[in-house]
Structure formats: structure tokens, C-alpha cells
Design a protein around this motif. Structure first.
Motif, PDB file in Angstrom:
ATOM      1  N   ASN A 186       0.803  -1.224   0.000  1.00 32.05           N
ATOM      2  CA  ASN A 186       0.000   0.000   0.000  1.00 32.05           C
ATOM      3  C   ASN A 186       0.837   1.276   0.000  1.00 32.05           C
ATOM      4  OD1 ASN A 186      -2.152  -2.044   1.264  1.00 32.05           O
ATOM      5  ND2 ASN A 186      -3.219  -0.310   0.346  1.00 32.05           N
ATOM      6  N   PHE A 187       2.154   1.153   0.134  1.00 30.75           N
ATOM      7  CA  PHE A 187       3.031   2.314  -0.015  1.00 30.75           C
ATOM      8  C   PHE A 187       3.337   2.601  -1.484  1.00 30.75           C
ATOM      9  CE2 PHE A 187       4.105   1.038   4.360  1.00 30.75           C
ATOM     10  CZ  PHE A 187       4.017   2.269   5.008  1.00 30.75           C
ATOM     11  N   SER A 188       3.004   1.662  -2.368  1.00 31.91           N
ATOM     12  CA  SER A 188       3.303   1.806  -3.789  1.00 31.91           C
ATOM     13  C   SER A 188       2.133   2.435  -4.531  1.00 31.91           C
ATOM     14  CB  SER A 188       3.620   0.432  -4.395  1.00 31.91           C
ATOM     15  OG  SER A 188       3.690   0.511  -5.797  1.00 31.91           O
ATOM     16  N   GLU A 189       2.446   3.333  -5.461  1.00 34.03           N
ATOM     17  CA  GLU A 189       1.389   3.957  -6.259  1.00 34.03           C
ATOM     18  C   GLU A 189       0.726   2.954  -7.206  1.00 34.03           C
ATOM     19  OE1 GLU A 189       5.410   5.284  -8.054  1.00 34.03           O
ATOM     20  OE2 GLU A 189       4.536   4.883  -6.076  1.00 34.03           O
ATOM     21  N   ASP A 190       1.363   1.812  -7.416  1.00 37.18           N
ATOM     22  CA  ASP A 190       0.819   0.786  -8.321  1.00 37.18           C
ATOM     23  C   ASP A 190       0.221  -0.400  -7.562  1.00 37.18           C
ATOM     24  OD1 ASP A 190       1.717   2.204 -10.593  1.00 37.18           O
ATOM     25  OD2 ASP A 190       3.716   1.349 -10.386  1.00 37.18           O
ATOM     26  N   PHE A 212      -1.602  -3.923   9.446  1.00 42.36           N
ATOM     27  CA  PHE A 212      -1.868  -2.519   9.761  1.00 42.36           C
ATOM     28  C   PHE A 212      -0.596  -1.838  10.275  1.00 42.36           C
ATOM     29  CE2 PHE A 212      -5.923  -4.546   9.886  1.00 42.36           C
ATOM     30  CZ  PHE A 212      -6.876  -3.584   9.580  1.00 42.36           C
ATOM     31  N   THR A 213       0.339  -2.646  10.734  1.00 41.52           N
ATOM     32  CA  THR A 213       1.542  -2.198  11.433  1.00 41.52           C
ATOM     33  C   THR A 213       2.264  -1.059  10.741  1.00 41.52           C
ATOM     34  OG1 THR A 213       1.862  -4.437  12.275  1.00 41.52           O
ATOM     35  CG2 THR A 213       3.773  -2.970  12.318  1.00 41.52           C
ATOM     36  N   LYS A 214       2.676  -1.275   9.497  1.00 38.85           N
ATOM     37  CA  LYS A 214       3.531  -0.328   8.781  1.00 38.85           C
ATOM     38  C   LYS A 214       2.728   0.827   8.191  1.00 38.85           C
ATOM     39  CE  LYS A 214       6.722  -3.554   9.308  1.00 38.85           C
ATOM     40  NZ  LYS A 214       7.801  -3.422  10.289  1.00 38.85           N
ATOM     41  N   ILE A 215       1.663   0.490   7.470  1.00 39.95           N
ATOM     42  CA  ILE A 215       0.955   1.501   6.700  1.00 39.95           C
ATOM     43  C   ILE A 215       0.205   2.488   7.596  1.00 39.95           C
ATOM     44  CG2 ILE A 215      -1.139   0.111   6.354  1.00 39.95           C
ATOM     45  CD1 ILE A 215       0.531   2.418   3.737  1.00 39.95           C
ATOM     46  N   PHE A 216      -0.248   2.037   8.780  1.00 41.49           N
ATOM     47  CA  PHE A 216      -0.968   2.931   9.689  1.00 41.49           C
ATOM     48  C   PHE A 216      -0.131   3.330  10.908  1.00 41.49           C
ATOM     49  CE2 PHE A 216      -4.504   0.765   7.447  1.00 41.49           C
ATOM     50  CZ  PHE A 216      -5.125   1.895   6.918  1.00 41.49           C
ATOM     51  N   LEU A 264      -4.350   7.205   3.255  1.00 43.04           N
ATOM     52  CA  LEU A 264      -3.602   6.288   2.396  1.00 43.04           C
ATOM     53  C   LEU A 264      -3.139   6.983   1.113  1.00 43.04           C
ATOM     54  CD1 LEU A 264      -5.704   3.011   2.787  1.00 43.04           C
ATOM     55  CD2 LEU A 264      -3.478   3.515   3.795  1.00 43.04           C
ATOM     56  N   LYS A 265      -3.993   7.815   0.544  1.00 43.72           N
ATOM     57  CA  LYS A 265      -3.609   8.553  -0.664  1.00 43.72           C
ATOM     58  C   LYS A 265      -2.458   9.511  -0.373  1.00 43.72           C
ATOM     59  CE  LYS A 265      -8.188   8.411  -2.865  1.00 43.72           C
ATOM     60  NZ  LYS A 265      -9.379   9.221  -3.245  1.00 43.72           N
ATOM     61  N   ARG A 266      -2.547  10.224   0.758  1.00 47.91           N
ATOM     62  CA  ARG A 266      -1.480  11.154   1.137  1.00 47.91           C
ATOM     63  C   ARG A 266      -0.182  10.410   1.404  1.00 47.91           C
ATOM     64  NH1 ARG A 266      -1.995  13.471   5.836  1.00 47.91           N
ATOM     65  NH2 ARG A 266      -3.925  12.505   6.537  1.00 47.91           N
ATOM     66  N   THR A 267      -0.296   9.229   1.972  1.00 43.14           N
ATOM     67  CA  THR A 267       0.890   8.408   2.260  1.00 43.14           C
ATOM     68  C   THR A 267       1.652   8.075   0.988  1.00 43.14           C
ATOM     69  OG1 THR A 267      -0.039   7.414   4.265  1.00 43.14           O
ATOM     70  CG2 THR A 267       1.655   6.152   3.107  1.00 43.14           C
ATOM     71  N   ILE A 268       0.936   7.608  -0.028  1.00 47.25           N
ATOM     72  CA  ILE A 268       1.572   7.221  -1.288  1.00 47.25           C
ATOM     73  C   ILE A 268       2.318   8.408  -1.899  1.00 47.25           C
ATOM     74  CG2 ILE A 268       1.118   6.524  -3.682  1.00 47.25           C
ATOM     75  CD1 ILE A 268      -1.206   4.807  -2.543  1.00 47.25           C
ATOM     76  N   SER A 269       1.670   9.564  -1.928  1.00 42.44           N
ATOM     77  CA  SER A 269       2.271  10.771  -2.502  1.00 42.44           C
ATOM     78  C   SER A 269       3.493  11.218  -1.703  1.00 42.44           C
ATOM     79  CB  SER A 269       1.223  11.884  -2.551  1.00 42.44           C
ATOM     80  OG  SER A 269       1.786  13.087  -2.998  1.00 42.44           O
ATOM     81  N   TYR A 270       3.367  11.246  -0.386  1.00 46.70           N
ATOM     82  CA  TYR A 270       4.452  11.729   0.474  1.00 46.70           C
ATOM     83  C   TYR A 270       5.653  10.788   0.416  1.00 46.70           C
ATOM     84  CZ  TYR A 270       6.641  13.946   4.538  1.00 46.70           C
ATOM     85  OH  TYR A 270       7.502  14.617   5.360  1.00 46.70           O
ATOM     86  N   VAL A 271       5.389   9.494   0.511  1.00 47.37           N
ATOM     87  CA  VAL A 271       6.476   8.510   0.489  1.00 47.37           C
ATOM     88  C   VAL A 271       7.206   8.532  -0.851  1.00 47.37           C
ATOM     89  CG1 VAL A 271       6.992   6.024   0.488  1.00 47.37           C
ATOM     90  CG2 VAL A 271       5.549   6.999   2.280  1.00 47.37           C
TER      91      VAL A 271
END
Length: 355
Positions: A186-190, A212-216, A264-271
Motif C-alpha cells: 500500500n506504499f506503492s502507487e501501483d 496494519f503495522t507499517k501503513i498505519f 492512504l492517498k497522502r501516504t503514497i504521494s508523500y512517500v
């Protein structure tokens, strides 16, 4: 020798610095931090800890079902992804297992508990540590369990979906299973393009693992899940360990987290932005840097004791010397906040100039 990142407690003891003084780049946690709604849900749930948690995690599973668009009966919730890994191995008891090398160590540890034979598919540095089509040549009648981390830890490389489907087809001939660990996907834009969740109805030998550990950013709460259309296997996994494995606090946090779509959307962009910054800066330092689709980056350097020198500066990076098929010159760093990433690069430059 370390077995995982995030052991800031050992780093604290070794360095003499308090845990709160150390900037931890060894742990791959969402740099945006815990969503406010998740934190509030966890805190508010404490008043209900005077009773047992829901043994079947009903409301949480209902949320996961909607989030993943899969039937509720496909889902098992766990005390972090690690518990699911160990329960899967306990149910399958593989006589032979195939694991990519390098990859997450818990796959191997769980298989060894049941005396399974470990077989490695060695990822080649010349191929940027990618899984290629030839992996199916390593699957024979003795292999009844394969673990693939996608994107892989610690390389950050994605395995193409068509390759994973070829593995599934080869394993199906022998009624063997593929576990695809998507904890970092879920960190990947794809992520939608690469996820195998949509293949579960087609293959009952597929298990998809998530956390949930990493992404949240809630590693201390411990919450994960696995999914499969194989109802017999899911029922076995449910009975392969103790009941009440997911706490009241973890269930409440998970229910709230599943509603955080914008986060989640903000995470992908920021990462993505910060990962690109780190990769560019590491390349400027003439380090060998691997491209990544996750919230961490693998790099190679011949600077001696770089981890120790960075720890002296209160920054912890992950040595990858204990990964099978990686040497002591490989290190992994997390993608953190803009300010923290700049501080990492500044200190890395200074350490390298000291040579």
C-alpha cells in the motif's frame, strides 16, 4: 547480530542514548504517523478492556471485507502479520519450502519449527534482486509452500503479477500453496495493479498477507490479517493458535484505520516524493542504491562501521548482514519525514567525509 530492524532498545543500550533520543531509520513505519482517528479509537477502547475482546473480530473482519472487497469468510485476523505467518506454517507443515533470498526472516523461522526443508531462490544483484520467470524451475513435487514478499523486504522490488500467477499454476499441480506478503504494497502507487487479492477466487492455493503495522504506523498495537478463498485452510489457521489473539485495542484501531482512505492517498504521494529525494541524495554520495516501491531503500557501501558511526550521531540504520544472500556492505533505511530525511543525508555525508 540483529534479526530485525526497529530494535531501538538494543541500540539504546549499546550507545548509551535513551530510545527517545535516537532517530530510528531501521523501522519502516509510515512517516505521516498514526492517524488521529486511529489514536482516538485505541484510547477510547481502553474503557472496554475489562471484558474479553470479540474472539471472532466480527466488526474488524466486516471492515476488512469491505476494504478488500472479499467475503468475510476469506479473512483471518492476527496479532501482527508475524502470527499469521507462523500459523500458516503450522497448518501446512511444509516438507519443502521455497523462499527468495534475501527476504523477511520470519518465513524461514516459521518453516524450521516444523522441520521443513528450506530451499532458496537466490536473487541476483546484477538483476537488481528481482524475481524472474525462472523461479518456477525451482518448484518441484517436494515444494508445498512458497513465500514471496511483494514488494520485497529489504530490496523494495516488486514481483510482476504474471510471474506470481505462473508460480500459482505450478504449485496447483502439487496442491501446494503460495503466500504473498503484501504488507508494504500500500506504499506503492501501483498497489492495485500488483495486488493478488483479485486472484483469490481463481486460486484456492493463494494466501495474501497484510498488516496494519507499517501503513498505519501502529507497530506497538500488533494487527495483521491473511486472506484465502480456501475455507478449509482458513478454518485450520483459526484453530492453529490460542483464542483472543487480537486485543480490544487492536480491533478498535483497525476498525478506525480502514476508514482512512485519504490518509492512504497522502501516504503514497508523500512517500514517493521523499523516497525519490533520498535515492537522489544517496546516488550523489556515490553509493549503490536500489530503486524501491516501498517505504524503505536498500543501498550498498564499503564504508566500514557506517552503522556504528551513524549511531554515535543518534541515528539508527539497518544493517542487512543477517539476510541470506546479502553481505555486510548492505544497509536499509526507512523513508521518514522531510526534516528527518535531510538530517540523515547530512550525517551520512559527514560520516563519509571522515574516511
Amino acid at each position: 547480530m540483529e534479526t530485525h530492524g526497529a530494535d531501538i532498545y538494543s541500540a539504546s543500550k549499546k550507545s548509551g542514548y535513551h530510545e527517545n533520543e535516537i532517530l530510528d531509520f531501521s523501522s519502516n513505519i509510515n512517516p505521516l504517523g498514526i492517524p488521529k482517528s486511529v489514536e482516538e479509537a485505541a484510547v477510547n477502547s481502553i474503557k472496554y478492556t475489562n471484558r474479553y475482546p470479540d474472539i471472532n473480530s466480527r466488526e474488524l473482519i466486516d471492515g476488512i471485507s469491505i476494504f478488500e472487497n472479499v467475503p468475510q469468510e476469506y479473512i483471518f485476523t492476527s496479532n501482527g502479520a508475524a502470527e499469521a505467518i507462523y500459523r500458516i506454517s503450522a497448518c501446512i507443515k511444509p516438507k519443502g519450502a521455497l523462499i527468495t533470498a534475501p527476504s523477511f526472516s520470519e518465513y524461514e523461522q516459521s518453516i524450521k519449527l516444523y522441520d521443513g526443508e528450506i530451499n532458496y531462490y537466490y536473487l541476483k544483484e546484477a538483476n537488481n534482486f528481482k524475481v524472474l520467470d525462472d523461479i518456477t524451475n525451482y518448484i518441484n513435487e517436494r515444494i508445498n509452500l512458497v513465500f514471496i514478499c511483494n514488494p520485497n523486504n529489504p530490496t523494495g522490488q516488486l514481483t510482476e503479477k504474471n510471474i506470481l500467477e505462473k508460480i500459482l499454476l505450478k504449485l496447483k499441480e502439487n496442491k501446494a500453496f503460495l503466500v504473498v506478503d503484501e504488507c508494504f504494497l500500500n506504499f506503492s502507487e501501483d498497489y492495485e495493479k500488483h495486488s493478488l487479492v483479485d486472484l483469490m477466487n481463481k486460486y484456492d492455493n493463494l494466501i495474501v498477507l497484510k498488516a496494519f503495522t507499517k501503513i498505519f504506523a501502529i507497530p506497538g498495537i500488533r494487527l495483521g490479517y491473511c486472506m484465502s478463498s480456501n475455507s478449509v485452510l482458513i478454518n485450520k489457521i483459526k484453530t492453529a493458535g490460542p483464542p483472543w489473539n487480537v486485543s480490544t485495542i487492536a480491533q478498535a484501531a483497525g476498525i478506525a484505520a480502514l476508514k482512512e482512505k485519504e490518509y492512504l492517498k497522502r501516504t503514497i504521494s508523500y512517500v514517493k516524493e521523499e523516497r525519490n529525494y533520498l535515492i537522489d541524495e544517496l546516488n550523489k554520495l556515490n553509493l549503490k542504491v536500489l530503486d524501491s516501491h516501498a517505504n524503505y531503500i536498500l543501498f550498498k557501501t564499503h564504508v566500514p562501521e557506517i552503522k556504528e558511526k551513524m549511531l554515535e550521531r543518534k541515528i539508527l540504520i539497518r544493517s542487512c548482514c543477517n539476510y541470506v544472500n546479502l553481505g555486510s556492505e548492505f544497509y536499509r533505511i526507512a523513508v521518514k519525514t522531510k526534516e528527518e530525511n535531510k538530517l540523515l543525508i547530512k550525517n551520512l555525508k559527514e560520516v563519509m567525509e571522515e574516511r
